[in-house]
Design an enzyme around this catalytic site. Structure first.
Site, short mmCIF file in Angstrom:
data_model
loop_
_atom_site.label_atom_id
_atom_site.label_comp_id
_atom_site.label_asym_id
_atom_site.label_seq_id
_atom_site.Cartn_x
_atom_site.Cartn_y
_atom_site.Cartn_z
N SER A 204 0.81 -1.22 0.00
CA SER A 204 0.00 0.00 0.00
C SER A 204 0.84 1.26 0.00
O SER A 204 0.32 2.36 -0.19
CB SER A 204 -0.90 0.02 1.24
OG SER A 204 -0.10 0.15 2.41
N GLY A 205 2.14 1.11 0.24
CA GLY A 205 3.00 2.28 0.40
C GLY A 205 3.26 2.59 1.86
O GLY A 205 4.07 3.46 2.19
N MET B 294 -2.51 -2.02 -5.50
CA MET B 294 -3.82 -1.99 -6.14
C MET B 294 -4.28 -0.54 -6.26
O MET B 294 -4.48 0.14 -5.25
CB MET B 294 -4.84 -2.78 -5.32
CG MET B 294 -4.53 -4.25 -5.20
SD MET B 294 -5.85 -5.13 -4.32
CE MET B 294 -5.73 -4.38 -2.71
N CYS C 265 -13.49 -4.23 1.27
CA CYS C 265 -12.27 -4.16 0.47
C CYS C 265 -11.44 -5.43 0.64
O CYS C 265 -10.93 -5.99 -0.32
CB CYS C 265 -11.45 -2.93 0.87
SG CYS C 265 -10.00 -2.65 -0.19
N CYS D 286 -10.36 5.44 3.03
CA CYS D 286 -9.41 5.92 2.02
C CYS D 286 -10.04 6.85 1.00
O CYS D 286 -9.42 7.82 0.58
CB CYS D 286 -8.73 4.74 1.33
SG CYS D 286 -9.84 3.66 0.37
#
Length: 366
Positions: free
Chosen positions: A9-10, A33, A102, A200
């Site tokens: 995800s970073g 993603m 998710c 998010c």
């Protein structure tokens, strides 16, 4: 050599998960993603995941680790399975949990499907949870993480046996500070990166404004009423309010009042005292059983109806394979349709489902 696809995800957690996966000897690739366009959120913010800066952070870590890195575009799947469900839930008077959707539909369905196409044996994420296999039953089990403050077993309850067999959570046996320390030792750019607590795609927290902007719909004003139906004032659109809410009502009241329920047909928000928020009995549906086959009779568990809540003793009365009535021994505050009820047996997740009906003391649906 087994192959592992790491969802990056970073953030620091998934970066360290990638490092540990490679260190353990797996042939590792990193994947981010792409779930939505920044314009969808209406705000460009460092607080969101999956932003351009997050992609760069993930790419930098993958480069440091010497592993291939890709960005998969799942924006269409995310809109259909997360954003649309999120909006529909609010329009039905429920309070959704988009992180669970998710995980269910993107990370452990679409991403796992893509991983299989690429010949990967496992999907790896930075979740704090543990997967074990029970030698007696042969079932895969989902266990709470060592770090109780970071445990994410609640949002992973939808994992199936097939998925559990092909996922790895390298951080499950670690504490967050250990994760940070590893990231610093490896010189990762995101070692001390801010940890997002927001939805998010709604980084400013104003989900009602997001829904209006995304749908182009107007949600009309209506009445705030008390438990007897007396009008107390005017609300600013029924999607703005959630069960248990006290602040932001815009009313001058002689004493604190809370949102107890919503009548979507009458467009009314019903307010009450704090004590009116406590209930013991409710129904759940779409149950995913993990540690057991669907039980034939009642079972004793510990359950919680919010991520941050401590699990409390409850009895589960199965109504079918994927529907049950849950009875807490002690009333719990703000049991909310649309949220998840996750059931535990000690450290292990028994299963979980979506709350659909909450009953008052007379056994009538609220």
């Amino acid at each position: 050599m087994s192959k592992a696809l790491v969802a990056m995800s970073g953030g620091v957690d998934s970066s360290v998960a990638a490092y540990l996966t490679k260190k353990a000897g797996y042939e590792t690739i990193g994947v981010t993603m792409k779930l939505y366009e920044n314009e969808t959120a209406g705000i460009c913010s460092d607080k969101t995941c999956c932003s351009l800066s997050d992609i760069e952070d993930a790419r930098n870590v993958a480069y440091d680790l010497g592993i291939p890195y890709y960005v998969f575009n799942f924006t269409g799947n995310f809109e259909e399975n997360v954003i649309d469900r999120f909006i529909r839930a609010y329009e039905e008077g429920k309070t959704p949990n988009p992180c669970i959707d998710c995980n269910r539909y993107l990370k452990f369905e679409k991403l796992m499907e893509r991983g299989r196409e690429l010949g990967q044996d496992y999907v790896v994420t930075g979740h704090y949870a543990i997967v074990e296999k029970d030698p007696a039953s042969g079932r895969y089990l989902l266990k709470k993480s060592v770090d109780r403050h970071k445990d994410q077993s609640y949002v992973l309850y939808s994992l199936t046996q097939e998925q559990l067999a092909h996922v790895m959570f390298p951080l499950g046996g670690m504490c967050k500070e250990q994760t940070r320390k590893i990231a610093e030792e490896q010189g990762f750019v995101n070692a001390r990166k801010h940890e997002s607590q927001d939805i998010c795609f709604v980084p400013d927290g104003d989900y009602a404004a997001f829904i209006r902007r995304f749908t182009g719909k107007d949600y009309p004003d209506g009445d705030f009423v008390d438990q007897e139906g007396n009008v107390l004032g005017t609300h600013k659109g029924i999607i703005k309010y959630t069960i248990g809410q006290r602040k932001g009502l815009g009313l001058a009241l002689p004493h604190p009042m809370y949102v107890c329920r919503k009548d979507m047909e009458k467009n009314q928000v019903i307010l009450g005292e704090n004590r009116d928020l406590f209930h013991s009995s409710f129904e759940i549906e779409n149950i995913n059983w993990i540690s057991t086959e669907p039980p034939k009779g009642e079972i004793q568990v510990e359950a919680k109806v919010r991520y941050s809540q401590k699990a409390s003793p409850a009895v589960v009365h199965p109504l079918s394979e994927n529907r049950a009535r849950v009875e807490f021994r002690e009333p719990q505050r703000a049991i909310t349709p649309g949220q998840a009820c996750v059931m535990y047996d000690g450290e292990y997740v028994v299963g979980g489902g979506t709350i659909v009906n909450v009953f008052n003391t007379e056994n009538d649906t609220l």
